[in-house]
Structures are given as structure tokens and as C-alpha cells.
Design a protein around this motif. Structure first.
Motif, PDB file in Angstrom:
ATOM      1  N   SER A  73       0.830  -1.204   0.000  1.00 36.39           N
ATOM      2  CA  SER A  73       0.000   0.000   0.000  1.00 36.39           C
ATOM      3  C   SER A  73       0.858   1.244   0.000  1.00 36.39           C
ATOM      4  O   SER A  73       2.014   1.232   0.423  1.00 36.39           O
ATOM      5  CB  SER A  73      -0.895   0.014   1.248  1.00 36.39           C
ATOM      6  N   ASN A  74       0.240   2.330  -0.496  1.00 32.40           N
ATOM      7  CA  ASN A  74       0.823   3.632  -0.241  1.00 32.40           C
ATOM      8  C   ASN A  74       0.193   4.168   1.042  1.00 32.40           C
ATOM      9  O   ASN A  74      -0.558   3.457   1.702  1.00 32.40           O
ATOM     10  CB  ASN A  74       0.611   4.583  -1.433  1.00 32.40           C
ATOM     11  N   GLN A  75       0.480   5.379   1.403  1.00 34.98           N
ATOM     12  CA  GLN A  75      -0.067   5.894   2.650  1.00 34.98           C
ATOM     13  C   GLN A  75      -1.410   6.588   2.466  1.00 34.98           C
ATOM     14  O   GLN A  75      -1.921   7.223   3.380  1.00 34.98           O
ATOM     15  CB  GLN A  75       0.949   6.801   3.334  1.00 34.98           C
ATOM     16  N   ARG A  76      -1.978   6.430   1.276  1.00 35.56           N
ATOM     17  CA  ARG A  76      -3.357   6.883   1.076  1.00 35.56           C
ATOM     18  C   ARG A  76      -4.226   5.636   1.017  1.00 35.56           C
ATOM     19  O   ARG A  76      -4.169   4.805   1.889  1.00 35.56           O
ATOM     20  CB  ARG A  76      -3.436   7.759  -0.169  1.00 35.56           C
ATOM     21  N   SER A  77      -5.053   5.466   0.011  1.00 38.37           N
ATOM     22  CA  SER A  77      -5.915   4.291  -0.074  1.00 38.37           C
ATOM     23  C   SER A  77      -5.539   3.395  -1.242  1.00 38.37           C
ATOM     24  O   SER A  77      -6.271   2.480  -1.580  1.00 38.37           O
ATOM     25  CB  SER A  77      -7.387   4.724  -0.207  1.00 38.37           C
ATOM     26  N   GLY A  78      -4.394   3.652  -1.856  1.00 36.35           N
ATOM     27  CA  GLY A  78      -3.972   2.861  -2.993  1.00 36.35           C
ATOM     28  C   GLY A  78      -3.392   1.517  -2.587  1.00 36.35           C
ATOM     29  O   GLY A  78      -2.842   1.352  -1.494  1.00 36.35           O
ATOM     30  N   THR A  79      -3.512   0.550  -3.490  1.00 39.88           N
ATOM     31  CA  THR A  79      -2.986  -0.797  -3.276  1.00 39.88           C
ATOM     32  C   THR A  79      -2.267  -1.249  -4.532  1.00 39.88           C
ATOM     33  O   THR A  79      -2.742  -0.997  -5.644  1.00 39.88           O
ATOM     34  CB  THR A  79      -4.122  -1.783  -2.942  1.00 39.88           C
ATOM     35  N   GLN A  80      -1.127  -1.915  -4.352  1.00 34.68           N
ATOM     36  CA  GLN A  80      -0.350  -2.397  -5.488  1.00 34.68           C
ATOM     37  C   GLN A  80      -0.143  -3.903  -5.377  1.00 34.68           C
ATOM     38  O   GLN A  80       0.023  -4.436  -4.276  1.00 34.68           O
ATOM     39  CB  GLN A  80       1.031  -1.720  -5.543  1.00 34.68           C
ATOM     40  N   LEU A  81      -0.138  -4.558  -6.529  1.00 39.78           N
ATOM     41  CA  LEU A  81       0.238  -5.960  -6.622  1.00 39.78           C
ATOM     42  C   LEU A  81       1.707  -6.027  -7.014  1.00 39.78           C
ATOM     43  O   LEU A  81       2.111  -5.448  -8.020  1.00 39.78           O
ATOM     44  CB  LEU A  81      -0.613  -6.690  -7.665  1.00 39.78           C
ATOM     45  N   MET A  82       2.497  -6.731  -6.196  1.00 41.53           N
ATOM     46  CA  MET A  82       3.924  -6.850  -6.424  1.00 41.53           C
ATOM     47  C   MET A  82       4.294  -8.322  -6.593  1.00 41.53           C
ATOM     48  O   MET A  82       3.645  -9.204  -6.032  1.00 41.53           O
ATOM     49  CB  MET A  82       4.710  -6.271  -5.245  1.00 41.53           C
ATOM     50  N   VAL A  83       5.358  -8.572  -7.349  1.00 38.29           N
ATOM     51  CA  VAL A  83       5.910  -9.919  -7.489  1.00 38.29           C
ATOM     52  C   VAL A  83       7.406  -9.847  -7.225  1.00 38.29           C
ATOM     53  O   VAL A  83       8.092  -8.958  -7.745  1.00 38.29           O
ATOM     54  CB  VAL A  83       5.641 -10.506  -8.885  1.00 38.29           C
ATOM     55  N   ALA A  84       7.915 -10.773  -6.399  1.00 42.57           N
ATOM     56  CA  ALA A  84       9.334 -10.796  -6.040  1.00 42.57           C
ATOM     57  C   ALA A  84       9.854 -12.224  -6.108  1.00 42.57           C
ATOM     58  O   ALA A  84       9.081 -13.191  -6.064  1.00 42.57           O
ATOM     59  CB  ALA A  84       9.540 -10.232  -4.634  1.00 42.57           C
ATOM     60  N   SER A  85      11.154 -12.354  -6.201  1.00 41.01           N
ATOM     61  CA  SER A  85      11.793 -13.660  -6.133  1.00 41.01           C
ATOM     62  C   SER A  85      11.684 -14.200  -4.712  1.00 41.01           C
ATOM     63  O   SER A  85      11.895 -13.462  -3.742  1.00 41.01           O
ATOM     64  CB  SER A  85      13.264 -13.550  -6.533  1.00 41.01           C
ATOM     65  N   SER A  86      11.351 -15.470  -4.571  1.00 36.59           N
ATOM     66  CA  SER A  86      11.254 -16.063  -3.236  1.00 36.59           C
ATOM     67  C   SER A  86      12.619 -16.189  -2.575  1.00 36.59           C
ATOM     68  O   SER A  86      12.713 -16.370  -1.363  1.00 36.59           O
ATOM     69  CB  SER A  86      10.588 -17.432  -3.311  1.00 36.59           C
TER      70      SER A  86
END
Length: 683
Positions: A73-86
Motif C-alpha cells: 500500500s501507499n499511505q493513502r488508499s492505494g494498493t499495489q500488486l507486487m511480485v518478487a523472487s522467493s
């Protein structure tokens, strides 16, 4: 207060655009080798630190175990989908983002190693009523090729709303991106010579998330409300709930099952609105059984029922003092590996010997993080995603490799609190006025005196809910500011059996709220709270309890903070008008004198303590008008009251900035009302 399953079939929903989503590479800060650090440590005040949203949640491991997806999340109401290496070592990649107005990412998971499915929700105004909706979409792991997975159709020709349009009932072991999906089919009117879609209701399709090609598995059924698959592509159970002639839900769910290889439905169970009856959870393919919860002898217990026609029922797990509160599933088939109950610090019973042994080993490896949960696994279960936390640790995620026995910490849930002293949450009990022993959680400031403190009673929401031992950002903020916080598990809470639930926290409000006020008296009697420094803070039903406690005993609390509260039971009832569950909501709330006596807005003249209310304008659980009504009534009665309205936010106020603002205002209000010095200053 949670939803009552509101479903609307009365009007057309305005079109919901997808323009709020964007794709691209993440431009965040560099990431250390062994951890995915998603935000720098905040340098603001305590309200900023504790009001900040989680930096990672909803994590899931890819079928091959090489990648982790998660929401941030950002510090407002936004949400992001992230992908990372395990394995860590590289910055995560941003795949999607939503700004929260009107669409919000709720969860995402892997269809296969290259394709992701996401659930998005939002709201719109239909016929002057705020209506929620849900959609499923799919997107490639590189952020390309996004497609809507919900049933397609013409909005202009649709004969009813599709509010909750699709759900995944079988992830097909993460292979080839094909999923078994329950989808809402909406009939269309016939235009000219074109025969429109006539299918109506919930059906099941095998959907290719790459191409959107779909094969019908179960025909649309207007009475169906749920399906359960066996993890191998077959639908084994179906729930129906018919509408009355007036268009209202009956409150009784009828479950049906199929024997393996059969297409014939057979009766399984009837589940009443109060939850009594066999409630299917998941099918175990190997044993050809289904795990169920059932309320027998006044407590929820876990059973396994044969699907071979015999209905042979076996008790799997029960606790003599508590309900089975949840079940633990793992793997691409979501197989059940254990159950959890409501106890002092939570209790988990593992049925799978391997995971029982592994949980014990991990507890020794992570001795200060007792809340260990298996979140997900690779398809072959050689790699596991797990979370661990405690009352003084907001949590962290790990990837465990069974082959190498290596445990890799990949992310912190709230990195900004890593070096902030947090307060211990201690299970306690106190006696209510009638002698009943009430369980509760007591959190004292992490340092300083432990007696004569400013103190807060904090009743939970619901009312059909309960608190849990563990990190709680709201509790920790107030403890950090020097308050003692007591969370009573008042009668009307779930988790402690039918006798504890009574009729529910509204119909039995005198007992429930009596337990809440007795919690405050206990704090004073124990010397923990100074009598003139006792306040009450609550959210949702907890906000209702905070207000109604001042009707029951106007002299006890010296300040009241109510967040998104119910304030008038008839107004709450009216908010369900036009929805098919209106009769169920009405029955839950009750009628007669309990409505008048149990509505704090009708007793404003009795209040002595000052009140502050907080509410979001797009709250679909409790309308913002309830806080406005309470404030108007209090001010008309000459009482000290104020209301803070936050535009475009729902019941949870999901914005770091807004939560920080609310915490800052609430703390200042409590200090002013109880004549306290500012945090960090001597009284």
C-alpha cells in the motif's frame, strides 16, 4: 460490524471502469539482499507510525516456488500488486495498482507460474443506494494481457445486477492457468430478432485464464449460492437459498452433494441463519469425505462426513471450552491440515503429522514469534510460505525450503515499527455484575507506571466476532501513548459457544453492554485506571457499545470515541431495504422496546461524557448518516460532540494518512477531555 450477505437483484449497476489500474516497473527504494523492504522507516509521530497501513499482505507462493506475489500500500488508499523472487536479492516488480476509488485490489493468487488472478471490489450508487460489487480479473506476471474473468454480457441489456460475479472454487494445482470458477450468469432481454442470454444464476465453468475459453461444468442455477469442488475438477457440493415471493432470502441454506462419478444431487444438510447445521468447508479427495463445522452441544466442532451415500459422520476435533474458530488449509488443492480455536493465545491442532512436527520445529527456530501460520506452498510442497508474529511483533514472512531446511525471511509487515517498543498483550479475566467470568486482553504501556493510568475499554466489532491475541495497531497506538487498554470478550461474542452468544449483541444488548461497563469498573477496582481517566473507544459494533455504555451508565466513562458506529437500530434496519436479506437483518436486530432502549441516538440527553465520532462516506456496513444523526442529537441536547467525516472511504478507513489523522485527533480529544498532559510529558 460485518456484512449480512447483502445481495441486490433490483436494478442495473452503472458501468465500472478499469481505468484505475496501471502497469509498470516499481520505482521504489533499493532492496537489501535478504529482505524485500517496501518502504523506508517513517520519521513522523506515533500516529504516522501506527496508522500506516501494512506494507505486505495477501502473500502467495507460485506453483514452482520461485516467486512470491503480495499486496502492498501507499499511505493513502492505494494498493499495489507486487511480485518478487522467493530467494530475495532483487527489487519486487509492480504488476497492478488501484487507487481505491472506486476499485480496490482485495486479493491475488497464482493461476499458474505466469498468470495471476485478482479480486477487485468497488461501489456505485444505484437508485440512490450505495451498492458494492466484485469482479475477478487475470494478468500476466509481467503486467500484460489483463482480462476480466467475470461473466461477460451487455450492461444495457442485463435484467439485473451482478454484484458478486465470480469466485475460484478449484485452483487446479496451478497447472496451465485453467481454473474451476463459480460465475454469476445474468439474463438479458431479447432485442429484435436476437435471442439474448437466458442463463440466470450461479453456475460453474472451467475457465482458461489466458484465453478466456470456458467449458460449462454446472448450468446456471438461480437458487445456487455456493459450490465446492474436490480439487480434481469435479463439483461435489452445492448450496441453495431460495427467495420468497416477496424477493427476500429465506435464511435457510440447503446443501446437496454428489457421490463420486455421479451427476445426481442428494440432500446433505440444512443450515439455518443462526449457523446451526452441517456447514461444509472442503472436500478431501483421497478419503472421499467433506470436512464440516457443526454446532452440537452448544459449540462448533469439526466433523468429517462420507460422500459415498452413507453420510457417516466422524468427529475430528473439538475443544471443551471454545468453538473451532477456523481451519487451516494448504497447497494448491487447499487441503485441510489443522484447526484453530479461540483460547487465551490461540490454539492450533494439526491433523497432518508432517506439519505438526514442522510447526514444532519452527516454534523452536522462532521462539519469539509464536503465531506461525503456513500461508502457502509450491505445487509439490517442497517450498512453504509462512508468516510469524506475536503481540509485540506485527509479523514477517518467510520462505522455507524443506529440501535444504533453509528459512529465508523475505519481508516485514510493518517495517516502520521494527525498532519501536511495543506493549505486551496479556489474557485476563474479570467478573461481571452477575458473577460471570469474562475473558479479556489487557495491554499496558511498554514502559512507565502500571497503576493509576489513563485507561481505555475497547469493545470489538461484530457483534458476532471476537478479539484475538496478537498485534493490533489500534491497541498498540494507545498503549504507546501511555494508556492501558482492556478488550473484553463480552457476552454476544463468538468463539465461546451458544450460551455466550445469547441472542446476539443487539437483542441482548443489556448483557453485552453490561459486560463492557463492568470491564471499566474492573480497571478502576484493580487500580490500573484512575477513576477520572477512564475512556471507551470502539469501531463499528464496538462504537455502538461505546455509545450505548453511556446510556447504561452515564457516569463511568469520561470520554467516548466511536468509529463508524451503529447509533439507531431502526436506521440500521432501513439500510437493508431493497436488498434480499432485509428480513434476515430485521430479525437479527429485533423489534419492540429493545429498539428504542437499545438505540443510543434516542438517549442523547443521558450523556455526560464528551463524544467524538469518525466515519467514511462510502461505508456500506454502517451508513455515514448514523454518525451524523448521533452528533446532531447530542448537540441538540446541549452535549459536547463532534463528528469527523472522511470522503470516499469505506468502513475500514483504508488510508494510512486518514488513520493517522484519526489517531492524532482521538488522542488529542482524550487528553483534553480527561485533562491529560501531552504524550511524553509529566501530568
Amino acid at each position: 460490524m460485518g456484512k449480512y450477505g447483502r445481495v441486490c437483484r433490483l436494478a442495473l449497476l452503472a458501468g465500472a471502469g478499469w481505468g484505475v489500474f496501471a502497469c509498470g516497473a516499481w520505482g521504489g527504494p533499493p532492496v537489501p539482499t535478504q529482505k524485500v523492504t517496501l518502504s523506508a522507516t517513517l520519521t513522523g509521530d506515533a500516529a504516522d507510525l501506527f496508522g500506516s497501513r501494512e506494507t505486505i499482505w495477501g502473500a502467495s507462493l507460485s506453483p514452482d516456488g520461485s516467486k512470491v506475489l503480495f499486496l502492498t500500500s501507499n499511505q493513502r488508499s492505494g494498493t499495489q500488486l507486487m511480485v518478487a523472487s522467493s530467494a530475495g536479492g532483487r527489487p519486487p516488480t509492480q504488476i497492478l495498482q488501484s487507487d481505491g476509488t472506486p476499485m480496490t485490489l482485495r486479493w491475488c493468487d497464482w493461476a499458474d507460474d505466469s498468470r495471476i488472478v485478482c479480486d477487485v471490489t468497488g461501489s456505485d450508487v444505484v437508485n440512490a443506494e450505495l451498492v458494492g460489487f466484485q469482479r475477478l480479473m487475470a494478468i500476466d506476471v509481467d503486467g500484460k494481457n489483463s482480462k476480466l474473468l467475470s461473466q461477460q454480457g451487455s450492461m444495457n441489456d442485463a435484467l439485473r445486477i451482478s454484484q458478486f460475479s465470480a469466485d475460484v472454487i478449484d485452483w487446479n494445482e496451478g497447472r496451465n492457468g485453467k481454473l474451476l470458477m463459480a460465475r454469476d450468469h445474468v439474463p438479458e432481454q431479447t432485442t429484435g430478432t436476437r435471442l439474448a442470454n437466458t442463463a440466470d444464476g450461479l453456475g460453474v465453468d472451467m475457465v482458461d485464464t489466458h484465453s478466456l475459453a470456458a467449458t460449462k461444468v454446472e448450468a446456471a442455477n438461480p437458487s445456487a449460492i455456493a459450490y465446492i469442488g474436490d480439487g480434481k475438477g469435479a463439483v461435489r457440493l452445492m448450496a441453495t437459498e431460495a427467495l420468497s415471493s416477496g424477493g427476500n432470502l429465506s435464511g435457510v441454506r440447503k446443501w446437496f452433494y454428489r457421490r463420486r462419478g455421479s451427476r445426481n444431487w442428494e440432500g446433505f444438510s440444512d443450515v439455518k441463519a443462526d449457523g446451526h447445521g452441517l456447514r461444509p468447508l472442503s472436500v478431501d479427495y483421497a478419503s472421499d469425505t467433506v470436512y464440516c463445522l457443526d454446532d452440537r452441544d452448544g459449540r462448533d466442532k469439526l466433523y468429517r462426513v462420507a460422500l459415498d451415500g452413507s453420510m457417516k459422520t466422524e468427529l475430528i476435533y473439538a475443544d471443551p471450552k471454545a468453538d473451532v474458530d477456523d481451519v487451516l488449509r494448504l497447497g494448491r488443492q487447499a487441503r485441510l491440515i489443522g484447526a484453530a480455536t479461540t483460547t487465551d493465545q490461540g490454539s492450533v491442532a494439526y491433523f497432518d503429522p508432517e506439519y505438526q512436527k514442522l510447526a514444532g520445529a519452527l516454534s523452536k527456530a522462532l521462539p519469539n514469534l509464536p503465531q506461525i501460520e503456513f500461508v502457502g506452498s509450491s505445487a509439490d510442497e517442497t517450498k512453504l510460505l509462512l508468516s510469524a508474529g506475536s503481540d509485540t511483533d506485527p509479523g514477517r514472512y518467510y520462505v522455507f525450503d524443506k529440501t535444504t531446511k533453509h528459512l529465508n525471511e523475505i519481508a516485514l509487515v510493518r517495517p516502520q515499527l521494527e525498532n519501536v517498543p511495543l506493549a505486551t498483550m496479556t489474557p485476563v479475566t474479570f467478573k461481571a455484575a452477575d458473577g460471570t467470568v469474562i475473558p479479556a486482553y489487557l495491554t499496558l504501556p511498554p514502559s512507565g507506571p502500571k497503576k493509576g493510568l489513563p485507561a481505555i475499554v475497547m469493545p470489538h466489532g461484530g457483534p458476532a466476532s471476537h478479539d484475538n491475541w496478537g498485534f493490533d495497531w489500534l491497541v498498540q497506538f494507545f498503549a504507546h501513548q501511555g494508556y492501558a487498554v482492556l478488550q473484553p470478550e463480552f457476552r454476544g461474542s463468538t468463539g465461546y459457544g451458544d450460551d455466550w452468544m445469547l441472542q446476539n449483541g443487539f437483542k441482548s444488548w443489556r448483557t453485552a453492554i453490561g459486560d463492557v461497563t463492568d470491564a471499566g469498573r474492573w480497571l478502576v477496582a484493580q487500580g490500573i485506571a484512575a477513576p477520572d481517566k477512564l475512556a471507551i473507544v470502539g469501531w463499528s459494533y464496538g462504537g455502538y457499545a461505546a455509545l450505548q455504555s453511556n446510556v447504561l451508565d452515564p457516569d463511568l466513562f469520561k470520554a467516548v470515541v466511536a468509529i463508524a458506529p451503529v447509533t439507531d437500530l431502526d436506521v440500521l434496519r432501513s439500510e437493508s431495504l431493497g436488498f434480499t436479506n432485509h428480513n434476515l437483518v430485521s430479525d437479527f436486530i429485533g423489534s419492540g422496546a429493545a429498539i428504542t432502549d437499545g438505540s443510543p441516538a434516542r438517549h442523547a440527553a443521558m450523556f455526560k461524557a464528551p463524544v467524538i465520532l469518525f466515519h467514511g462516506t462510502t461505508d456500506q456496513n454502517v451508513g455515514v448518516g448514523e454518525s451524523r444523526l448521533m452528533n446532531d442529537r447530542l448537540r441538540a441536547a446541549g452535549k459536547q460532540s463532534s463528528v469527523v467525516i472522511y470522503p470516499n472511504l469505506d468502513h475500514q478507513l483504508p488510508s494510512g494518512e486518514i488513520r493517522a489523522d484519526m489517531l492524532r485527533r482521538a488522542d488529542a480529544f482524550l487528553r483534553q477531555s480527561m485533562h491529560l498532559a501531552a504524550a511524553g510529558q509529566a501530568n
